[in-house]
Write a protein that holds these residues in place. Structure first.
Motif, PDB file in Angstrom:
ATOM      1  N   PHE A  48       0.869  -1.057   0.094  1.00  0.00           N
ATOM      2  CA  PHE A  48      -0.015  -0.151   0.092  1.00  0.00           C
ATOM      3  C   PHE A  48       0.774   1.356  -0.052  1.00  0.00           C
ATOM      4  O   PHE A  48       0.608   2.105  -0.488  1.00  0.00           O
ATOM      5  CB  PHE A  48      -0.985  -0.076   1.266  1.00  0.00           C
ATOM      6  CG  PHE A  48      -2.038   1.041   1.227  1.00  0.00           C
ATOM      7  CD1 PHE A  48      -3.075   0.549   0.300  1.00  0.00           C
ATOM      8  CD2 PHE A  48      -2.006   2.050   1.652  1.00  0.00           C
ATOM      9  CE1 PHE A  48      -4.271   1.360   0.231  1.00  0.00           C
ATOM     10  CE2 PHE A  48      -3.152   2.811   1.804  1.00  0.00           C
ATOM     11  CZ  PHE A  48      -4.319   2.571   0.952  1.00  0.00           C
ATOM     12  N   VAL A  49       1.977   1.144   1.038  1.00  0.00           N
ATOM     13  CA  VAL A  49       2.694   2.425   1.026  1.00  0.00           C
ATOM     14  C   VAL A  49       3.531   2.417  -0.173  1.00  0.00           C
ATOM     15  O   VAL A  49       3.592   3.634  -0.633  1.00  0.00           O
ATOM     16  CB  VAL A  49       3.800   2.171   2.236  1.00  0.00           C
ATOM     17  CG1 VAL A  49       4.712   3.374   2.245  1.00  0.00           C
ATOM     18  CG2 VAL A  49       2.778   2.348   3.397  1.00  0.00           C
ATOM     19  N   TYR A  51       2.661   1.531  -3.362  1.00  0.00           N
ATOM     20  CA  TYR A  51       1.660   1.771  -4.386  1.00  0.00           C
ATOM     21  C   TYR A  51       1.282   3.369  -4.587  1.00  0.00           C
ATOM     22  O   TYR A  51       1.527   4.053  -5.328  1.00  0.00           O
ATOM     23  CB  TYR A  51       0.574   1.178  -4.282  1.00  0.00           C
ATOM     24  CG  TYR A  51      -0.739   1.389  -5.047  1.00  0.00           C
ATOM     25  CD1 TYR A  51      -0.795   1.184  -6.368  1.00  0.00           C
ATOM     26  CD2 TYR A  51      -1.645   2.033  -4.588  1.00  0.00           C
ATOM     27  CE1 TYR A  51      -1.664   1.767  -7.207  1.00  0.00           C
ATOM     28  CE2 TYR A  51      -2.748   2.649  -5.341  1.00  0.00           C
ATOM     29  CZ  TYR A  51      -2.696   2.492  -6.620  1.00  0.00           C
ATOM     30  OH  TYR A  51      -3.730   2.788  -7.421  1.00  0.00           O
ATOM     31  N   LYS A  52       0.934   3.607  -3.022  1.00  0.00           N
ATOM     32  CA  LYS A  52       0.374   5.200  -2.940  1.00  0.00           C
ATOM     33  C   LYS A  52       1.706   6.215  -3.300  1.00  0.00           C
ATOM     34  O   LYS A  52       1.606   7.156  -3.859  1.00  0.00           O
ATOM     35  CB  LYS A  52       0.176   5.395  -1.586  1.00  0.00           C
ATOM     36  CG  LYS A  52      -1.492   5.232  -1.299  1.00  0.00           C
ATOM     37  CD  LYS A  52      -2.450   6.227  -1.453  1.00  0.00           C
ATOM     38  CE  LYS A  52      -3.768   6.189  -1.480  1.00  0.00           C
ATOM     39  NZ  LYS A  52      -4.568   7.200  -1.639  1.00  0.00           N
ATOM     40  N   GLY A  53       2.861   5.868  -2.629  1.00  0.00           N
ATOM     41  CA  GLY A  53       4.056   6.454  -2.762  1.00  0.00           C
ATOM     42  C   GLY A  53       4.837   6.705  -3.975  1.00  0.00           C
ATOM     43  O   GLY A  53       5.416   7.662  -4.492  1.00  0.00           O
ATOM     44  N   ASN A  55       2.979   6.419  -6.888  1.00  0.00           N
ATOM     45  CA  ASN A  55       1.954   6.996  -7.899  1.00  0.00           C
ATOM     46  C   ASN A  55       2.307   8.081  -8.574  1.00  0.00           C
ATOM     47  O   ASN A  55       2.261   8.242  -9.998  1.00  0.00           O
ATOM     48  CB  ASN A  55       0.588   7.072  -7.257  1.00  0.00           C
ATOM     49  CG  ASN A  55      -0.654   6.908  -8.358  1.00  0.00           C
ATOM     50  OD1 ASN A  55      -0.325   6.284  -9.177  1.00  0.00           O
ATOM     51  ND2 ASN A  55      -1.692   7.461  -8.132  1.00  0.00           N
ATOM     52  N   THR A 272      -2.038  14.482  -4.553  1.00  0.00           N
ATOM     53  CA  THR A 272      -0.667  14.323  -4.648  1.00  0.00           C
ATOM     54  C   THR A 272       0.116  14.591  -3.549  1.00  0.00           C
ATOM     55  O   THR A 272       0.940  13.948  -3.210  1.00  0.00           O
ATOM     56  CB  THR A 272      -0.071  15.287  -5.885  1.00  0.00           C
ATOM     57  OG1 THR A 272      -0.776  15.141  -7.100  1.00  0.00           O
ATOM     58  CG2 THR A 272       1.304  14.964  -6.165  1.00  0.00           C
ATOM     59  N   GLN A 274      -0.671  13.979  -0.489  1.00  0.00           N
ATOM     60  CA  GLN A 274      -0.983  12.920   0.239  1.00  0.00           C
ATOM     61  C   GLN A 274       0.211  11.743  -0.205  1.00  0.00           C
ATOM     62  O   GLN A 274       0.731  11.211   0.519  1.00  0.00           O
ATOM     63  CB  GLN A 274      -2.134  12.470   0.446  1.00  0.00           C
ATOM     64  CG  GLN A 274      -2.425  11.260   1.675  1.00  0.00           C
ATOM     65  CD  GLN A 274      -3.873  10.845   1.545  1.00  0.00           C
ATOM     66  OE1 GLN A 274      -4.033  10.165   0.517  1.00  0.00           O
ATOM     67  NE2 GLN A 274      -4.527  11.187   2.514  1.00  0.00           N
ATOM     68  N   GLU A 275      -0.008  11.744  -1.484  1.00  0.00           N
ATOM     69  CA  GLU A 275       0.650  10.450  -2.012  1.00  0.00           C
ATOM     70  C   GLU A 275       2.425  10.780  -1.889  1.00  0.00           C
ATOM     71  O   GLU A 275       3.278   9.982  -1.575  1.00  0.00           O
ATOM     72  CB  GLU A 275       0.619  10.321  -3.342  1.00  0.00           C
ATOM     73  CG  GLU A 275      -0.935   9.756  -3.665  1.00  0.00           C
ATOM     74  CD  GLU A 275      -1.168   9.902  -5.282  1.00  0.00           C
ATOM     75  OE1 GLU A 275      -2.202   8.860  -5.504  1.00  0.00           O
ATOM     76  OE2 GLU A 275      -0.514  10.621  -5.950  1.00  0.00           O
ATOM     77  N   PHE A 278       3.074   9.407   1.304  1.00  0.00           N
ATOM     78  CA  PHE A 278       3.613   8.246   1.403  1.00  0.00           C
ATOM     79  C   PHE A 278       5.007   7.964   0.826  1.00  0.00           C
ATOM     80  O   PHE A 278       5.795   6.945   1.146  1.00  0.00           O
ATOM     81  CB  PHE A 278       2.493   7.399   0.586  1.00  0.00           C
ATOM     82  CG  PHE A 278       1.361   7.114   1.204  1.00  0.00           C
ATOM     83  CD1 PHE A 278       0.207   8.061   1.383  1.00  0.00           C
ATOM     84  CD2 PHE A 278       1.362   5.791   1.858  1.00  0.00           C
ATOM     85  CE1 PHE A 278      -0.806   7.793   1.977  1.00  0.00           C
ATOM     86  CE2 PHE A 278       0.330   5.488   2.614  1.00  0.00           C
ATOM     87  CZ  PHE A 278      -0.927   6.378   2.835  1.00  0.00           C
TER      88      PHE A 278
ATOM     89  N   VAL C 119      -5.031   5.948   5.873  1.00  0.00           N
ATOM     90  CA  VAL C 119      -5.562   6.136   4.680  1.00  0.00           C
ATOM     91  C   VAL C 119      -6.554   4.661   4.382  1.00  0.00           C
ATOM     92  O   VAL C 119      -7.754   4.688   4.133  1.00  0.00           O
ATOM     93  CB  VAL C 119      -4.742   5.999   3.448  1.00  0.00           C
ATOM     94  CG1 VAL C 119      -5.323   5.802   2.101  1.00  0.00           C
ATOM     95  CG2 VAL C 119      -4.044   7.529   3.420  1.00  0.00           C
TER      96      VAL C 119
END
Ligand code: ADP
Ligand code: MG
Lengths: 304, 271, 274
Positions: A48-49, A51-53, A55, A272, A274-275, A278, C119
């Protein structure tokens, strides 16, 4: 009892056993599921981290290089450079290492080898207790004592600074290092010491030439644990870091380490921004992995 | 359940009336066992007779324990063990059956060192029956008393059944282990060097007990002690490097063995 | 020369120990000195009022709730996972992978758990900033702790108990419930106590998942603060060091009680091991 009775009897037992075998296979599956759950949660978190980070760099067209080495972090202007935070995290951790590790290890050696029994009996559990208290309390102490002290004695505009962070982290990791290293040193067999002492080596010589090397892997574990705590500490650091977004050039500069950045902005960040938090998490995570890896290598090399 | 247990005990006592030659209880054919790549048993063939004491002797590491543990499939617990060949107990193929529980209730085991649980004497002996689902206090009491008497230790512990089993002496503990096995009303009892950790007096007590138990159970015992094998067993098998070198009446093995290696071993020339 | 060096080193050892102990004594002393005057019955059991003063009872309740919920989930899963790893699994790739996973989880800083929880639980599972979102995040944090300590405890159960029980025709499950888990209980309990300590001490992950509402939670879906987050926030927002120190005293006492009970339980149960 004739043969037929006996067969009947065995059949009866077998019937009872069917339930047991069923429960047996059911339970082992439940246990496996529980074990897999821990793997799943790891994969979930890491996946998750990452993937989000990743992106923004994969689909958003942001440059990962600019992220790592850019020195401006202005989310409202779409600028995301974390170089100052990386530098702050590295400086803070190395600083804490330089102060905390030697004092911690020497204290552990003292408690395990030199201290009178009555002293060690009181001090060791007390330090163990301090390893367990919430790290926020160290931050509060830092803000209440260390920060004003720096401000007043070094003529700073603000006492919240890199050096304040280093001192708080060094103090915070002391109990962890002492407790783990002391356990490792105490685990060294008595015969090692006796062998060395019998050869006419002094007590101090024996400690540093025989006992400490024998406890090396445990001591390394203590250091990794302590540094991991320092690198990952967030809330205590927020209180004393000052949180300025500059590349620190002196110990008295106000800093914002990686962890602090995440905690301060996560509350309102979206999209972005928030990403990018991450992504900051990925960098932090990588540091922890590198730390573990490097120290594992050192230990392995020493063992050869 | 309760009925089953009492019937089983009747079964044990009635068949003990017969004398002279007994039926084959355990039949082992071409048994080979591997720990991973390493073979530990080679083509073992043995017929073990009902209500006899069969001793397994041989130098350490020759496969005695390994063989013993094939009889109640305790080797199943070890990763990577492979068994080829057949063992029949009462005509039933042990390794083809999928009811290990029944096998192990029928074939009890006593280990080299007492492995009593950290519980009271009573709870240790009642453990097996309870796990079979027996809850009735009166029946459990009966089983415990009967088993402790059967292990010749009732008089020594009857006043302290509720106290910890681990407070007993080594010899007493080992006899409680035997009682714990008897409580399951097995036909066969396996013993792996049951006296090797005991002092001479306790050893004699256990040997005496084994001799008495012969009338009710088929006993297979591993021993390092040549005199012990000679004193208590009817048949003796001599193992060497995973093979059975010689298997015969105990007095034959100890007086006129056919194989030179057996003679060397029983006369103490090696091992 | 040799003697001189020895004495130098000896002095260094004494000196370091003195510095460590002094610093730690000063910290604890300072917290007690600053916070002691706040401690009263009303402080512990009173409701919080943001206009100054007020008790910490809502934070105590929140802290207890997070402990209860996360342990209620993590304890059974963690113990059973450890049982699988130690008692059931063939020691091969899968087990190595699971061990690696649990060990890696231990090393992850709590802010990353917080990031994930904020999240995943808060937004995606729509739990909102709440006690339940924080508790689920904490569950993942303490899961590896429970797995590791339980595994250590299982290692101390003699293999002969397992054999003894299985040889009596019992199943693995029966052996586990009647023999193995009772013998491993002291170790398992200290693992659980360790986890409570970890939950009580946690701040960053809770800060990001439970929010900061300083009121009595009405349900597990309420946003709320734990004691540790409270001590952080009163420092940061109000600069109220005295109040923060008073909360600190409560926290230190909780950790002390946990430590003492862990020691007591393992001693007591080891003795009860007959
Ligand atoms: N769990 C095991 N894994 C691998 N090899 C084993 C294991 N147990 C026993 N062995 C090997 O099998 C052989 C027979 O061992 P064992 O049956 O214990 O001998 P004995 O009881 O006659 O002393 C020995 O060579 C031993 O090293
Ligand atoms: Mg053996």
């Amino acid at each position: 009892m004739n043969i037929q009775d006996k067969n009947e009897l065995e059949q009866q037992i077998s019937k009872g056993n069917k339930r047991k075998y069923f429960l047996e296979s059911l339970s082992s599956k439940v246990f496996l599921a529980c074990a897999l759950l821990s793997v799943i949660s790891l994969l979930l978190i890491v996946g998750f981290v990452f993937y989000k980070g990743s992106n923004p760099f994969i689909t958003g067209g942001y440059s990962f290089f600019d992220f790592l080495f850019g020195s401006d972090w202005v989310p409202s202007e779409d600028k995301f450079g974390i170089f100052p935070m990386i530098v702050a995290s590295i400086y803070a951790t190395i600083g804490a290492l330089i102060i905390g590790v030697p004092i911690g290890l020497l204290t552990a050696i003292f408690l395990a080898e030199i201290a009178p029994k009555s002293v060690a009996k009181i001090v060791s559990p007390a330090i163990q207790l301090l390893a367990g208290i919430p790290s926020v309390l160290y931050g509060i102490f830092g803000l209440a004592i260390i920060v004003p002290f720096l401000q007043n004695n070094f003529g700073l505009a603000r006492g919240q600074s890199l050096i304040a962070v280093i001192l708080v982290l060094a103090i915070m990791m002391l109990p962890t290092i002492v407790t783990v290293a002391e356990t490792a040193i105490r685990a060294v067999p008595k015969t090692y010491r006796e062998g060395s002492l019998a050869l006419g080596v002094s007590q101090i010589g024996t400690i540093f030439k025989v006992v400490v090397p024998a406890a090396k892997s445990g001591i390394m574990a203590a250091i990794v644990l302590g540094l991991g705590r320092a690198l990952g500490e967030t809330m205590a650091v927020i209180l004393v870091a000052g949180n300025s977004l500059i590349i620190p050039t002196s110990l008295t500069d106000s800093v914002r380490p990686l962890t602090t950045n995440i905690a301060l902005e996560m509350g309102y960040a979206a999209g972005t921004h928030q990403e990018m938090l991450f992504a900051t998490g990925i960098v932090l995570f990588s540091f922890i992995l590198i730390l573990n890896f490097v120290l594992a290598r050192i230990t392995a090399k020493g063992a050869q | 359940m309760t009925m089953i247990v009492s019937e089983a005990s009747i079964f044990n006592s009635t068949t003990s009336a017969t004398t002279d030659t007994y039926a084959t209880k355990i039949q082992v054919n071409d048994l080979n066992l591997f720990y991973g790549e390493k073979q530990a048993l080679f083509n073992v063939n043995l017929d073990i007779k009902e209500k006899e004491v069969t001793a397994l002797i041989g130098p350490s590491g020759c496969g005695k324990s390994t063989f013993l543990r094939t009889l109640n499939r305790m080797n199943d617990l070890i990763d990577g063990v492979r068994v080829i060949g057949n063992i029949h107990i009462d005509g039933e193929n042990v390794y083809e059956s999928n009811d290990v529980i029944r096998l192990r209730t029928k074939v009890g085991m006593v280990f080299q060192k007492s492995n009593l649980f950290p519980m009271s004497i009573y709870d240790n002996v009642a453990y097996g029956p309870r796990m079979q689902g027996i809850k009735n206090k009166k029946i459990l009491n009966e089983i415990v008393e009967e088993s402790l008497r059967g292990a010749a230790i009732w008089d020594e512990v009857k006043d302290r059944l509720k106290s910890s089993a681990l407070g007993l002496s080594g010899g007493q503990q080992q006899r409680i282990c035997i009682a714990r096995a008897i409580a399951m009303k097995p036909d066969v009892i396996l013993m792996d060097e049951p006296t090797s950790a005991l002092d001479p007096i306790s050893t004699l007590k256990v040997e005496e007990l084994i001799t008495q138990m012969k009338k009710d159970y088929t006993i297979v015992i591993v021993t390092h002690n040549m005199q012990q094998a000679a004193r208590i067993s009817d048949k003796t098998a001599f193992f060497l490097n995973g093979e059975v070198v010689e298997y015969d009446d105990t007095n034959v093995i100890f007086s006129t063995p056919k194989d030179e290696r057996t003679e060397d071993y029983v006369t103490g020339r090696f091992g | 020369m040799r003697k001189f060096k020895d004495n130098m080193l000896r002095g260094l050892l004494w000196g370091s120990a003195f510095v460590s102990v002094a610093v730690l004594v000063i910290i604890v002393g300072y917290i007690f000195y600053k916070g002691f005057s706040y401690i009263s019955f009303d402080f512990i059991f009173g409701d919080y009022s943001p206009t100054g003063g007020g008790g910490i009872f809502p934070m105590i309740v929140t802290t207890l709730l997070t402990i209860l919920i996360s342990l209620a989930i993590a304890t059974p899963i963690g113990i059973l996972a450890a049982v699988y790893l130690h008692e059931y699994a063939k020691q091969g790739r899968l087990v190595r992978m699971i061990r690696f996973a649990t060990e890696s989880l231990t090393g992850i800083p709590s802010i990353i758990y917080g990031l994930f929880g904020a999240v995943f639980f808060v937004a995606i599972l729509k739990l909102g900033m709440s006690i339940i979102a924080a508790s689920l995040t904490l569950t993942i944090i303490v899961l590896p702790v429970i797995i590791r300590t339980t595994e250590e405890a299982l290692k101390t159960v003699p293999a002969t108990y397992r054999e003894g029980s299985l040889a009596l025709g019992t199943t693995k499950l029966q052996t586990l419930i009647k023999i193995i888990l009772p013998s491993a209980m002291p170790g398992i309990l200290s693992g659980i106590i360790l986890s409570i300590g970890r939950i009580v001490g946690e701040s960053a992950a809770i800060f990001l998942t439970a929010g900061t509402v300083a009121a009595m939670p009405t349900s597990i879906f309420s946003s709320a603060r734990t004691l540790t987050v409270h001590s952080f926030l009163v420092t940061q927002e109000a600069g109220d060091i005295g109040l923060a120190a008073a909360v600190g005293i409560v926290l230190i006492v909780i950790i002390l009680v946990l430590n003492l009970s862990a020691t007591y339980i393992s001693k007591k149960l080891n003795k009860a091991d007959y």
